[in-house]
Scaffold this motif. Structure first.
Motif, PDB file in Angstrom:
ATOM      1  N   VAL A  44       0.530  32.058  43.482  1.00  0.00           N
ATOM      2  CA  VAL A  44       0.909  33.122  42.553  1.00  0.00           C
ATOM      3  C   VAL A  44       0.879  34.486  43.245  1.00  0.00           C
ATOM      4  O   VAL A  44       1.656  35.386  42.901  1.00  0.00           O
ATOM      5  CB  VAL A  44       0.001  33.109  41.303  1.00  0.00           C
ATOM      6  CG1 VAL A  44      -1.408  33.622  41.611  1.00  0.00           C
ATOM      7  CG2 VAL A  44       0.627  33.920  40.178  1.00  0.00           C
ATOM      8  N   LEU A  45       0.016  34.635  44.245  1.00  0.00           N
ATOM      9  CA  LEU A  45      -0.054  35.912  44.968  1.00  0.00           C
ATOM     10  C   LEU A  45       1.255  36.197  45.697  1.00  0.00           C
ATOM     11  O   LEU A  45       1.693  37.352  45.782  1.00  0.00           O
ATOM     12  CB  LEU A  45      -1.216  35.911  45.968  1.00  0.00           C
ATOM     13  CG  LEU A  45      -2.626  35.837  45.385  1.00  0.00           C
ATOM     14  CD1 LEU A  45      -3.656  35.906  46.512  1.00  0.00           C
ATOM     15  CD2 LEU A  45      -2.868  36.960  44.380  1.00  0.00           C
ATOM     16  N   SER A  46       1.884  35.164  46.234  1.00  0.00           N
ATOM     17  CA  SER A  46       3.148  35.356  46.942  1.00  0.00           C
ATOM     18  C   SER A  46       4.234  35.871  46.000  1.00  0.00           C
ATOM     19  O   SER A  46       5.051  36.727  46.374  1.00  0.00           O
ATOM     20  CB  SER A  46       3.591  34.038  47.590  1.00  0.00           C
ATOM     21  OG  SER A  46       2.634  33.611  48.542  1.00  0.00           O
ATOM     22  N   TYR A  47       4.244  35.358  44.774  1.00  0.00           N
ATOM     23  CA  TYR A  47       5.207  35.857  43.780  1.00  0.00           C
ATOM     24  C   TYR A  47       4.877  37.293  43.377  1.00  0.00           C
ATOM     25  O   TYR A  47       5.771  38.147  43.261  1.00  0.00           O
ATOM     26  CB  TYR A  47       5.214  34.953  42.547  1.00  0.00           C
ATOM     27  CG  TYR A  47       5.883  33.626  42.777  1.00  0.00           C
ATOM     28  CD1 TYR A  47       7.262  33.485  42.673  1.00  0.00           C
ATOM     29  CD2 TYR A  47       5.135  32.509  43.118  1.00  0.00           C
ATOM     30  CE1 TYR A  47       7.881  32.260  42.890  1.00  0.00           C
ATOM     31  CE2 TYR A  47       5.741  31.273  43.336  1.00  0.00           C
ATOM     32  CZ  TYR A  47       7.117  31.160  43.231  1.00  0.00           C
ATOM     33  OH  TYR A  47       7.728  29.949  43.452  1.00  0.00           O
ATOM     34  N   LEU A  48       3.584  37.558  43.155  1.00  0.00           N
ATOM     35  CA  LEU A  48       3.205  38.895  42.698  1.00  0.00           C
ATOM     36  C   LEU A  48       3.437  39.957  43.767  1.00  0.00           C
ATOM     37  O   LEU A  48       3.738  41.108  43.439  1.00  0.00           O
ATOM     38  CB  LEU A  48       1.747  38.898  42.245  1.00  0.00           C
ATOM     39  CG  LEU A  48       1.464  38.094  40.972  1.00  0.00           C
ATOM     40  CD1 LEU A  48      -0.021  38.151  40.629  1.00  0.00           C
ATOM     41  CD2 LEU A  48       2.299  38.597  39.802  1.00  0.00           C
ATOM     42  N   GLU A  49       3.313  39.594  45.031  1.00  0.00           N
ATOM     43  CA  GLU A  49       3.600  40.555  46.101  1.00  0.00           C
ATOM     44  C   GLU A  49       5.014  41.131  45.941  1.00  0.00           C
ATOM     45  O   GLU A  49       5.246  42.300  46.217  1.00  0.00           O
ATOM     46  CB  GLU A  49       3.467  39.878  47.477  1.00  0.00           C
ATOM     47  CG  GLU A  49       2.048  39.780  47.994  1.00  0.00           C
ATOM     48  CD  GLU A  49       2.015  39.255  49.417  1.00  0.00           C
ATOM     49  OE1 GLU A  49       1.542  39.988  50.301  1.00  0.00           O
ATOM     50  OE2 GLU A  49       2.473  38.116  49.654  1.00  0.00           O
TER      51      GLU A  49
END
Length: 452
Positions: free
Chosen positions: A336-341
């Motif tokens: 999810v961090l990759s999407y939020l970045e």
């Protein structure tokens, strides 16, 4: 008999309760601490007793804050047995392997990009160490008494919450100790209602939502509204989700909305390899949940299921509107961090928070309205719309917790409140004392209680 609270005392994570009786030591749950840096640092601290002196672990369920410290327990000398239900064994394996893999990847990234204070940054434990936990498991059938030791017996009974989750009734020194584990909701879409205890001398009760009632709003309607609004703006919907049960519950609601034609035709993506594997565990354990096999297959057909990271990158850079469900649920790590970045900085993005967010986690910071969040050593301005749907939590609310105590035939000598933050603990204590006139205590981290 001595009870020592080694975790989830005054906080929501790191569940560990130690029982010592006549030279036998039993640990109920062995969870990882999550949240603020100060709380996470506790994972690196040794236990106040040697793990080699612990004889048994009784796992209530497979969430990381209840099983995530097992690799360290074994690394530090534990040689006993770990009791759990069959779905809990399968889920714990997935959780530990995923946790170890994420830690290894984040340590590697921190060393490559030099944003860690530690040189070198190291994982809490490795994939190899997570694998070493598996031979210690002993599978227990629920609602059946079994001998833990010559003079100690136990029984598991369903707690709802997630697949395999159980409360534990422990008979020791003539006393009946009941550990709630995490209690699910009485009206969950997928899970059956928790079984209530009938007798207990001492109760150890979780208090996650001890100060809250889940709203009466229909979470399906809230989800529909959030998805449609984001679609109209040309934006993406990112749903950080726990891979076990919550991801499947969200899938279920989206499937229902899609079938009714209430949300648009666009990609609906599950990007959590562990969440995809959990669907197989759902299929293998139908007696634990309400979903039929044909419903499960029809639901899954709505979603693109991503397991390879190359497909994650492709999805991230595909700017067409879509809905992404990705772990972790508290935004502490995972894909999810990759999407939020990429998407947190866009005002047309909607981030839907669907589960409990512990103090210090990125998820809690988003709910609290922080203007920027830190990911992989960089700060990102929060321009996305943040929406909370409380009705999707897998935890019972205050009413559910109080109802769980309602069938006790006699008052227990003490109800110990654990697995909650201060306000939740204090509020639930007052409610229990008012409604049931039960003696209720809030233990602190490291406290030892003697039971005669």
């Amino acid at each position: 008999m001595k009870i020592q609270f080694l975790g989830a005392a005054g906080t929501v994570t790191g569940s560990k309760t130690l029982i010592e009786s006549k030279g036998i030591r039993i640990l109920v749950d062995c969870g990882m601490f999550q949240g603020s840096r100060e709380v996470r640092q506790l994972n690196w601290e040794p236990l106040p007793i040697l793990p080699s002196t612990i004889d048994f672990v009784l796992l209530t369920h497979g969430h990381l804050d209840h099983c995530g410290w097992l690799p360290l327990l074994i690394r530090q000398g534990f040689e006993g047995k770990i009791f759990c239900t069959s779905p809990t064994k399968a889920i714990t394996r997935l959780i530990l392997m995923d946790s170890a893999k994420i830690q290894e990847e984040e340590a590697e990234k921190a060393n490559k990009e030099h944003y860690s204070k530690h040189d070198p940054a190291e994982p809490l434990y490795t994939v190899e160490e997570a694998e070493e936990v598996l031979p210690f498991f002993r599978v227990i059938k629920p609602d059946t008494f079994f001998d833990v030791d010559a003079e100690i017996s136990a029984r598991y009974f369903s707690a709802g919450h997630i697949l395999g989750a159980c409360s534990i009734e422990l008979f020791i020194e003539g006393k009946r100790l009941v550990f709630s584990g995490d209690i699910g909701r009485d009206n969950d879409d997928l899970m059956y209602a928790p079984v209530k205890p009938q007798e207990a001398d001492y109760v150890f009760l979780e208090s996650t939502y001890g100060n809250k009632l889940h709203p009466d709003n229909d979470p399906k309607d809230e989800l529909k509204q959030a998805i449609n609004e984001a679609y109209e703006k040309g934006g993406n919907v990112v749903i950080p989700s726990f891979a076990v049960e919550r991801a499947q519950a969200i899938m279920y609601l989206i499937w229902q909305l899609k079938k009714a034609g209430e949300i648009p035709e666009m990609p609906y993506i599950i990007d959590t390899p562990m969440g995809v594997k959990v669907i197989d565990i759902f299929e293998d354990n139908r007696e634990w949940h309400k979903l039929r096999s044909d419903q499960c297959q029809e639901m899954c057909a709505v979603f693109s299921m991503i397991t390879d990271y190359e497909d994650t990158i492709a999805a991230i850079y595909d700017d067409q509107p879509k809905v992404i469900i990705a772990a972790s649920g508290m935004v502490t790590g995972g894909r999810v961090l990759s999407y939020l970045e990429r998407y947190i900085i866009r005002p047309e993005t909607t981030v839907i928070i669907v589960g409990y967010q512990a103090e210090g986690t990125r998820g809690r910071k988003l709910l609290d309205g922080e203007k920027e969040i830190k990911m992989y050593g960089k700060y990102y301005p929060v321009e996305a719309k943040i929406v909370e749907i409380e009705g999707l939590s897998a935890h019972g609310d205050q009413d559910d917790l109080l109802n769980w105590l309602s069938e006790l035939e006699e008052k227990p000598q003490t109800v110990f409140l654990v697995h909650g933050e201060t306000e939740a603990l204090v509020t639930l204590k007052e409610k229990i004392e008012t409604r049931y006139a039960m003696n209720c205590e809030i233990p602190y981290q490291g406290q030892i209680v003697e039971i005669n």
